[in-house]
Structures are given as structure tokens and as C-alpha cells.
Design an enzyme around this catalytic site. Structure first.
Site, mmCIF file in Angstrom:
data_model
loop_
_atom_site.group_PDB
_atom_site.id
_atom_site.type_symbol
_atom_site.label_atom_id
_atom_site.label_comp_id
_atom_site.label_asym_id
_atom_site.label_seq_id
_atom_site.Cartn_x
_atom_site.Cartn_y
_atom_site.Cartn_z
ATOM 1 N N GLY A 177 0.830 -1.203 0.000
ATOM 2 C CA GLY A 177 0.000 0.000 0.000
ATOM 3 C C GLY A 177 0.864 1.253 0.000
ATOM 4 O O GLY A 177 2.075 1.185 0.208
ATOM 5 N N ARG A 241 -0.327 -4.942 -5.175
ATOM 6 C CA ARG A 241 -0.257 -6.156 -4.352
ATOM 7 C C ARG A 241 -0.312 -7.354 -5.299
ATOM 8 O O ARG A 241 -0.729 -7.223 -6.445
ATOM 9 C CB ARG A 241 -1.435 -6.193 -3.371
ATOM 10 C CG ARG A 241 -1.423 -5.007 -2.387
ATOM 11 C CD ARG A 241 -2.343 -5.259 -1.203
ATOM 12 N NE ARG A 241 -2.566 -4.053 -0.419
ATOM 13 C CZ ARG A 241 -1.791 -3.646 0.579
ATOM 14 N NH1 ARG A 241 -0.716 -4.356 0.915
ATOM 15 N NH2 ARG A 241 -2.068 -2.551 1.257
ATOM 16 N N ASP A 297 1.986 1.254 9.339
ATOM 17 C CA ASP A 297 1.530 0.688 10.621
ATOM 18 C C ASP A 297 2.669 0.573 11.644
ATOM 19 O O ASP A 297 2.417 0.302 12.808
ATOM 20 C CB ASP A 297 0.948 -0.725 10.418
ATOM 21 C CG ASP A 297 -0.286 -0.738 9.533
ATOM 22 O OD1 ASP A 297 -0.742 0.346 9.150
ATOM 23 O OD2 ASP A 297 -0.790 -1.833 9.227
ATOM 24 N N MET A 340 -5.211 3.421 10.734
ATOM 25 C CA MET A 340 -4.576 2.212 10.225
ATOM 26 C C MET A 340 -3.908 1.422 11.366
ATOM 27 O O MET A 340 -3.569 1.997 12.402
ATOM 28 C CB MET A 340 -3.496 2.555 9.202
ATOM 29 C CG MET A 340 -4.030 3.045 7.883
ATOM 30 S SD MET A 340 -4.227 4.789 7.830
ATOM 31 C CE MET A 340 -2.736 5.444 8.356
ATOM 32 N N ARG A 342 -3.227 -2.907 11.069
ATOM 33 C CA ARG A 342 -3.856 -4.219 10.883
ATOM 34 C C ARG A 342 -3.653 -5.092 12.103
ATOM 35 O O ARG A 342 -4.584 -5.683 12.601
ATOM 36 C CB ARG A 342 -3.213 -4.908 9.683
ATOM 37 C CG ARG A 342 -4.006 -4.770 8.423
ATOM 38 C CD ARG A 342 -3.599 -5.891 7.508
ATOM 39 N NE ARG A 342 -2.635 -5.432 6.538
ATOM 40 C CZ ARG A 342 -2.895 -5.256 5.262
ATOM 41 N NH1 ARG A 342 -4.094 -5.495 4.807
ATOM 42 N NH2 ARG A 342 -1.970 -4.855 4.437
ATOM 43 N N GLU A 396 -7.724 -0.239 12.952
ATOM 44 C CA GLU A 396 -8.519 -1.079 12.051
ATOM 45 C C GLU A 396 -8.527 -2.563 12.427
ATOM 46 O O GLU A 396 -9.499 -3.262 12.173
ATOM 47 C CB GLU A 396 -8.039 -0.927 10.605
ATOM 48 C CG GLU A 396 -6.624 -1.435 10.376
ATOM 49 C CD GLU A 396 -6.176 -1.344 8.915
ATOM 50 O OE1 GLU A 396 -5.027 -0.991 8.678
ATOM 51 O OE2 GLU A 396 -6.978 -1.634 8.024
ATOM 52 N N MET A 449 -6.641 9.366 3.030
ATOM 53 C CA MET A 449 -6.170 10.768 3.059
ATOM 54 C C MET A 449 -4.801 10.819 3.727
ATOM 55 O O MET A 449 -3.926 11.585 3.334
ATOM 56 C CB MET A 449 -7.153 11.642 3.824
ATOM 57 C CG MET A 449 -8.507 11.642 3.172
ATOM 58 S SD MET A 449 -9.576 12.890 3.794
ATOM 59 C CE MET A 449 -8.806 14.331 3.143
HETATM 60 N N1 LIG Z 1 5.667 -14.531 1.472
HETATM 61 C C1 LIG Z 1 5.838 -13.843 0.327
HETATM 62 N N2 LIG Z 1 6.755 -14.249 -0.584
HETATM 63 C C2 LIG Z 1 6.939 -13.576 -1.739
HETATM 64 N N3 LIG Z 1 6.280 -12.440 -2.054
HETATM 65 C C3 LIG Z 1 5.362 -11.981 -1.188
HETATM 66 C C4 LIG Z 1 5.090 -12.653 0.047
HETATM 67 N N4 LIG Z 1 4.127 -11.956 0.708
HETATM 68 C C5 LIG Z 1 3.802 -10.918 -0.094
HETATM 69 N N5 LIG Z 1 4.541 -10.915 -1.208
HETATM 70 C C6 LIG Z 1 4.479 -9.944 -2.301
HETATM 71 O O1 LIG Z 1 4.915 -8.675 -1.786
HETATM 72 C C7 LIG Z 1 4.143 -7.634 -2.353
HETATM 73 C C8 LIG Z 1 3.605 -6.739 -1.276
HETATM 74 O O2 LIG Z 1 2.955 -7.484 -0.251
HETATM 75 P P1 LIG Z 1 1.788 -6.871 0.637
HETATM 76 O O3 LIG Z 1 1.508 -7.835 1.724
HETATM 77 O O4 LIG Z 1 0.647 -6.469 -0.213
HETATM 78 O O5 LIG Z 1 2.373 -5.498 1.178
HETATM 79 P P2 LIG Z 1 3.475 -5.160 2.259
HETATM 80 O O6 LIG Z 1 4.792 -5.419 1.656
HETATM 81 O O7 LIG Z 1 3.250 -3.731 2.536
HETATM 82 O O8 LIG Z 1 3.205 -6.047 3.438
HETATM 83 C C9 LIG Z 1 3.077 -8.270 -3.206
HETATM 84 O O9 LIG Z 1 3.447 -8.128 -4.553
HETATM 85 C C10 LIG Z 1 3.048 -9.708 -2.759
HETATM 86 O O10 LIG Z 1 2.714 -10.584 -3.808
HETATM 87 O O1 LIG Z 2 -6.667 -0.666 0.651
HETATM 88 P P1 LIG Z 2 -5.354 -1.347 0.576
HETATM 89 O O2 LIG Z 2 -4.441 -0.794 -0.437
HETATM 90 O O3 LIG Z 2 -5.473 -2.820 0.480
HETATM 91 O O4 LIG Z 2 -4.598 -1.048 1.920
HETATM 92 C C1 LIG Z 2 -5.150 -1.181 3.199
HETATM 93 C C2 LIG Z 2 -4.021 -1.475 4.154
HETATM 94 O O5 LIG Z 2 -2.902 -0.686 3.917
HETATM 95 C C3 LIG Z 2 -2.299 -0.311 5.135
HETATM 96 O O6 LIG Z 2 -2.486 1.050 5.330
HETATM 97 C C4 LIG Z 2 -0.815 -0.616 5.065
HETATM 98 O O7 LIG Z 2 -0.627 -1.932 4.670
HETATM 99 P P2 LIG Z 2 0.725 -2.429 4.005
HETATM 100 O O8 LIG Z 2 1.814 -2.099 4.983
HETATM 101 O O9 LIG Z 2 0.555 -3.889 3.793
HETATM 102 O O10 LIG Z 2 0.922 -1.691 2.734
HETATM 103 C C5 LIG Z 2 -3.035 -1.090 6.200
HETATM 104 O O11 LIG Z 2 -3.067 -0.410 7.408
HETATM 105 C C6 LIG Z 2 -4.383 -1.269 5.548
HETATM 106 O O12 LIG Z 2 -5.062 -2.372 6.026
HETATM 107 MG MG LIG Z 3 1.980 -6.068 5.120
#
Ligand SMILES: Nc1ncnc2c1ncn2[C@@H]1O[C@H](COP(=O)(O)OP(=O)(O)O)[C@@H](O)[C@H]1O
Ligand SMILES: O=P(O)(O)OC[C@H]1O[C@](O)(COP(=O)(O)O)[C@@H](O)[C@@H]1O
Ligand SMILES: [Mg+2]
Length: 525
Positions: A177, A241, A297, A340, A342, A396, A449
Site C-alpha cells: 500500500g 499487491r 503501521d 490504520m 492491521r 482497524e 487521506m
Molecule cells: N511470502 C511472500 N513471498 C513472496 N512475495 C510476497 C510474500 N508476501 C507478499 N509478497 C508480495 O509482496 C508484495 C507486497 O505485499 P503486501 O503484503 O501487499 O504489502 P506489504 O509489503 O506492505 O506487506 C506483493 O506483490 C506480494 O505478492
Molecule cells: O486498501 P489497501 O491498499 O489494500 O490497503 C489497506 C491497508 O494498507 C495499510 O495502510 C498498510 O498496509 P501495508 O503495509 O501492507 O501496505 C493497512 O493499514 C491497511 O489495512
Molecule cells: Mg503487510
């Protein structure tokens, strides 16, 4: 986590499980259960760690410390390519005019002071010496809470580099995000790479997806392109994502000739970055994979804070203040703000503390009841009677046990949470209606926002240092690392250590108690 009583360790270890079994269990149960199971897994891991330490061994401390040193060792290119050549750094600490070639062959080695970071420099990870496991927030290794130094690697430019700048093709990718500061980090990575002398710098569009979607072209980056990008929020490169497999990403990197990759993202992105690093190692590729933790977060382990968090807390003040004004100006007004977080309540706690306008702060780490004599609703009734209005700040991920499970996941596999803010709003309205008492309820969700804001001054500085250090780490030949601030100093961490689980707020910490002191809220159970 505090020291476990030696008596419960054998019981906790009685049913050993594998990580895969734990994962299977976690995905098959409800959210509330999952949190309890995670906690059990964490406790068991801690128990296992303690059980393997023989405290009667006079040397146990030094053994623990060497084990720690091994865990926090940062992987280096020479682990897989032992004969990889090193060169004098082209990152000169003496200022020179960009058109001068005075130091183009590296920094003169006969200088008495050069200001580089020595590979043996370390930063102290834990700075409090707890005298008892019952001290607030105590993290003890042994039942006596002995003082054990835990050192992590200091970040910064090294005297020797493992890549020739003219042979580097560096890529930057932003995933997950949005978060304030992404553009600041991109900007600093590009600027620093150019200072080293790198000419080929590209942005991968829309997260990991950009590696597989052939309709998305690489974005050439230079100081000129990134000069002003920090003046707006979002990510110049776009985020997403989900996306391709790790093997596809590594193949795509090889095809493109990328040998340095900077990955900006949260725990999911870092899990991906570490898998990319491991895949490169397996194939003996000389590629540096370096992360910069992006999580609004603030849920990445071991760091003081992650970039964007400070801005989020500051921006949340506007929403809280609006909720307060609305509630205060209405007859029996109640304002509810969802922020925010999670699995961690850091934004909700800090924003509540900063505003001084919150009466009730609800976070994922602390269970609460809405109904019943000690529930949130009864306390709101009391607050309306006592002071005429009230403001609630809810994270959240809080109170998910009170909501219908959706079982839905996003493209990255993250669980889509139920909307606790809307639920509380509905329950508050119903509660007062059923009692025949007026209540004017206003609900604000400022999530997007806040996420879309540009970084504030403090985050701008953090992003600058993290971005620069990411480049220094890659040139120094490290891979599978990420960079963070630790007790006000900057450090490199092996990725698995910071994403082992989400960092959560300790309900026994001084900060949470300060928050409770400030709001004056009771326990809602
Ligand atoms: N265990 C994992 N191994 C490889 N890629 C991952 C894994 N978990 C998430 N990803 C990839 O990392 C990217 C971001 O993950 P996401 O969970 O949406 O956000 P964040 O990095 O903020 O936690 C996505 O493209 C997702 O497919
Ligand atoms: O609407 P989206 O893009 O799925 O993001 C919502 C999530 O993004 C966040 O702001 C941040 O999440 P990430 O760190 O995984 O990017 C969370 O607090 C919230 O649940
Ligand atoms: Mg995450």
C-alpha cells in the site's frame, strides 16, 4: 517478551510442531483464534530458545552472544562468490565539483581520516538494563534478567565496494500500500547511486507486477527525473499487491541485466525480497537485494520506527480534531475515528497520545467488550453524562473477534478485515436508541487521506538516511538485508529477523500505560 518461568517451559515444548504445521493451523482458523495461536507459537519459540540455553554453564552468556552475532550476520556477495573482486569506493566523503575527476579512481588510501564505516562497527540493539522480568516492558533472556549486549551491524558507506559503478544496472520497486515518504526514498536512492557513478537506474512500475506485465515499461531514473518527486505523496513508480512468482522475478531481472535491486515495502514485500535474494544465491548470481521497510503501521520488528509512521500520526491529528469539534459542538456528541493498524495499534496509540482529545483508544493487542457493565458502550454513556461528549480512536485491526469473518484475502494474501469503525458506530447508535437517550454519532475514516500525504520533515530526514544507506549496503556487497533506525543510529539487518512476525504493541509497556493514563479509560472486560 519477558523471561518465561522455567516451570512452564517443558509443558510448552511438549507438543513440538513444525513451521509448516503452524502455518497450516493459522490459515484454517478464525482471526481471534489465529492471534491466540500466534502468541502461543511465539511463546513456544521463546521457550525453545530458553530451553536450549543451559544457564548453569558459566559460558552461557558468551554462547548466547555468539549465537546472536551469527543470527544477525548480514549476508555478503562473497558468501556465494568467494573470489568477488573489491574496489576502492567511488563514494567520496570529501566534496568535489561534479566536473572534477580528482577522486574518480577512488579515495586516496593514504588519508589519515576517511570517515567510512568499518565492517566491524556495531549498534547496540537493546539499551535498557531490566532488573526484573516484572519491570514494565521487560525483555529478559534468563530468569535473572542478566544484562546481555546485543549488537547489530552499523549502516553506511564502506571503503571497499564490490560493484564497479559502470557495470551496475540498478532497479527500484515499490510494493504494497501507499505510505508517505516513498518518493523521498526513491529520490535518495537515485541521487546516491549517481554519486557512486551509476548511469543505469530504472524504476519497475507498479510493484512486483512490473517484472511480469510486458505492457509496463521500465522507467529510466536520474537526479533530474527525481529532483522534485518528494514534494508530493504516493509513489512515482506506482504500487501493487500480488504479482509474479519469485522465479519469474529473478528471470526477469537477469533478462534486464539488473544487478542491484532496491525493494521498498512492508513485511510481504520483504518476504519477497528475501526469497529473491535466496534464489539469486542458489543460482550463484552477483545481485544485491536491499530492502527499505515501508510500513505506515510501524509493524516491522527491531526498529525505532519506519518511515511514514510519524507523518501518519501527525495527519491523524486533523481527523481526531475534527471528530472532537463535531462531538463537542453537538448535543451529546460522539466522534469515532478509525486509523490504520492491521495487527498493531501504534498509530492509534501515538495519535491518541499526541491529540489529548481521545477518551477511548482501542487497539488490536488489547481485547475489549462493547456490551456489558464494563463495556465501551457503558463507558460512553458515563462520558456523555459526565462531560457531554466523547471521542473514540480505534485501530482497524482492533476487536476483530466481535465481527463476522469475511474469509476474504487481498491479492497479496492479506486477510481483509471487518470494518470495526462502522461496527462501533452502528452499535453505539443502537445502544442509545434502545435506551431512549439521544446521541449524535459522527464517524471518520481518514485512511487514504493519510496514506497519500507527502512525508513530514522528520520522515523526510528518515527517508533520506534510509535511502542513502540502502545504496551503501548494496555497493558494500551485502544482499538480503534491510535498513532501519535503531536507538537513533542506522543499522543493517538480515531480512528474516525483522519480518519473523509483525511487531505489536506491548500492553505492559510504559507507552500503552501512558496512553491509558492520558485517556482515563478503564479495562473494557
Ligand atoms: N511470502 C511472500 N513471498 C513472496 N512475495 C510476497 C510474500 N508476501 C507478499 N509478497 C508480495 O509482496 C508484495 C507486497 O505485499 P503486501 O503484503 O501487499 O504489502 P506489504 O509489503 O506492505 O506487506 C506483493 O506483490 C506480494 O505478492
Ligand atoms: O486498501 P489497501 O491498499 O489494500 O490497503 C489497506 C491497508 O494498507 C495499510 O495502510 C498498510 O498496509 P501495508 O503495509 O501492507 O501496505 C493497512 O493499514 C491497511 O489495512
Ligand atoms: Mg503487510
Amino acid at each position: 517478551m519477558g523471561a518465561l518461568s522455567p516451570a512452564i517451559i517443558p509443558a510448552l515444548l511438549a507438543a513440538p510442531r513444525t513451521a509448516r504445521a503452524d502455518q497450516a493451523l493459522l490459515t484454517s482458523v478464525s482471526y481471534a483464534k489465529r492471534r491466540r495461536i500466534r502468541r502461543r507459537i511465539q511463546v513456544r519459540a521463546e521457550a525453545a530458545k530458553q530451553a536450549t540455553i543451559n544457564f548453569s554453564d558459566l559460558d552461557w552468556k558468551s554462547k548466547y552472544q555468539s549465537d546472536f552475532e551469527a543470527r544477525f550476520r548480514i549476508p555478503h556477495i562473497t558468501d556465494v562468490i568467494p573470489d568477488a573482486a573489491s574496489y576502492p569506493s567511488t563514494f567520496c566523503l570529501k566534496m568535489r565539483s561534479p566536473i572534477s575527476s580528482e577522486f574518480s579512481e577512488g579515495y586516496p588510501s593514504d588519508e589519515a581520516w576517511h570517515g567510512y564505516i568499518n565492517n566491524d562497527d556495531r549498534v547496540l540493539l537493546k539499551v535498557i538494563r531490566f532488573s526484573s522480568p516484572t519491570s514494565a516492558g521487560a525483555e529478559c533472556i534468563d530468569p535473572n534478567c542478566s544484562w546481555i549486549e546485543q549488537w547489530v551491524h552499523r549502516a553506511g558507506p564502506r571503503e571497499k565496494i564490490y560493484f564497479k559503478p559502470e557495470e551496475v544496472k540498478a532497479a527500484i520497486v515499490t510494493c504494497g500500500g501507499l505510505c508517505p515518504g516513498l518518493n523521498d526514498v526513491i529520490r535518495q536512492i537515485v541521487i546516491t547511486l549517481e554519486i557512486y557513478g551509476v548511469k543505469k537506474i530504472v524504476g519497475i512500475p507498479f510493484g512486483y507486477r512490473g517484472f511480469s506485465d510486458t505492457s509496463l515499461a521500465e522507467m529510466p531514473l536520474s537526479r533530474k527525473v527525481v529532483q522534485n518527486i518528494h514534494l508530493s505523496g504516493g509513489s512515482l513508480l506506482g504500487v501493487s499487491r500480488g504479482g509474479p512468482t519469485v522465479i519469474d522475478i529473478v528471470e526477469s531481472m537477469e533478462e534486464r541485466g539488473i544487478n542491484m535491486i532496491f525493494v521498498l515495502g512492508g513485511n510481504g514485500t520483504h518476504a519477497g525480497a528475501n526469497a529473491i535474494h535466496e534464489e539469486c544465491r542458489k543460482s550463484g548470481l552477483k545481485i544485491a537485494v536491499v530492502g527499505v521497510p515501508k510500513t505506515i503501521d510501524n509493524d516491522i520488528l527491531l526498529m525505532d520506527k519506519t518511515f511514514g509512521f510519524d507523518t501518519a500520526v501527525e495527519e491523524a491529528q486533523r481527523a481526531i480534531n475534527s471528530a472532537y469539534i463535531e462531538a463537542h459542538s453537538a448535543y451529546r456528541g460522539i466522534g469515532i475515528v478509525k486509523l490504520m493498524g492491521r495487527s498493531s495499534g501504534f498509530i492509534a496509540m501515538q495519535a491518541s497520545l499526541a491529540s489529548g482529545q481521545i477518551d477511548i483508544c482501542l487497539i488490536p493487542e488489547v481485547k475489549f467488550n462493547l456490551h456489558g457493565p464494563h463495556g465501551v458502550l457503558n463507558h460512553l454513556k458515563y462520558l456523555l453524562e459526565r462531560k457531554g461528549s466523547a471521542v473514540v480512536c480505534v485501530a482497524e485491526g482492533a476487536g476483530q473477534d466481535l465481527l463476522q469473518k469475511t474469509n476474504a484475502t487481498d491479492a497479496s494474501g492479506n486477510i481483509v478485515l471487518g470494518d470495526i469503525g462502522v461496527h462501533i458506530q452502528q452499535e453505539v447508535k443502537k445502544f442509545f436508541k434502545e435506551m431512549g437517550q439521544p446521541a449524535d454519532v459522527k464517524y471518520i475514516d481518514p485512511t487514504y487521506m493519510i496514506r497519500a500525504c507527502r512525508a513530514n520533515a522528520s520522515d523526510g530526514i528518515l527517508c533520506t538516511v534510509l535511502g542513502q544507506n540502502a545504496v551503501h549496503g548494496a555497493f558494500a556487497g551485502y544482499s538480503g538485508i534491510t535498513v532501519g533506525i535503531c536507538n537513533t543510529h542506522y543499522a543493517y539487518f538480515p531480512i528474516p529477523e525483522v519480518i519473523a512476525q509483525p511487531k505489536v504493541l506491548d500492553p505492559n509497556s510504559r507507552m500503552w500505560h501512558r496512553c491509558l493514563t492520558s485517556t482515563g479509560q478503564p479495562d473494557f472486560i
